[in-house]
Scaffold this motif. Sequence first.
Motif, short mmCIF file in Angstrom:
data_model
loop_
_atom_site.label_atom_id
_atom_site.label_comp_id
_atom_site.label_asym_id
_atom_site.label_seq_id
_atom_site.Cartn_x
_atom_site.Cartn_y
_atom_site.Cartn_z
N ILE A 138 2.14 1.69 -3.56
CA ILE A 138 1.07 2.19 -4.43
C ILE A 138 0.77 3.65 -4.13
O ILE A 138 0.62 4.46 -5.05
N GLN A 139 0.72 4.02 -2.87
CA GLN A 139 0.45 5.41 -2.51
C GLN A 139 1.54 6.32 -3.05
O GLN A 139 1.25 7.37 -3.64
N ASP A 168 0.83 -1.20 0.00
CA ASP A 168 0.00 0.00 0.00
C ASP A 168 0.87 1.25 0.00
O ASP A 168 0.53 2.24 -0.64
N HIS A 169 1.99 1.20 0.70
CA HIS A 169 2.92 2.32 0.74
C HIS A 169 3.52 2.57 -0.65
O HIS A 169 3.63 3.72 -1.09
N ASN A 182 -2.22 -6.47 -5.41
CA ASN A 182 -1.28 -5.64 -4.65
C ASN A 182 -0.12 -6.45 -4.09
O ASN A 182 1.01 -5.97 -4.05
#
Length: 86
Positions: free
Chosen positions: A6-7, A3-4, A23
């Motif tokens: 992707i962000q 998630d980090h 992911n």
Amino acid sequence: KMDHIIQGLQERNPNAVVLVGFNDCLIGTLTPSGGLPVAVYSTNMIIEKMVENGMDEESAWENYFFNIEQAPLGKYSPMMFSLEVE
């Protein structure tokens, strides 16, 4: 962790394409010279995930080829990394 990644990717390139549901197959990003970053996925991990979710290996490769690798996702399509080990 993913998630980090992707962000950070979406902050630097809001038009970068990410593969929904994969992911955990994301291995990083790649920034071409003079360009914007794109997502990089592991082909092997994508196939493994499809098989774990009930596809046989041949169907997983067909699905990958037609719906991911050959999909017209635009200028900021993800890159696929395949490690061939014997």
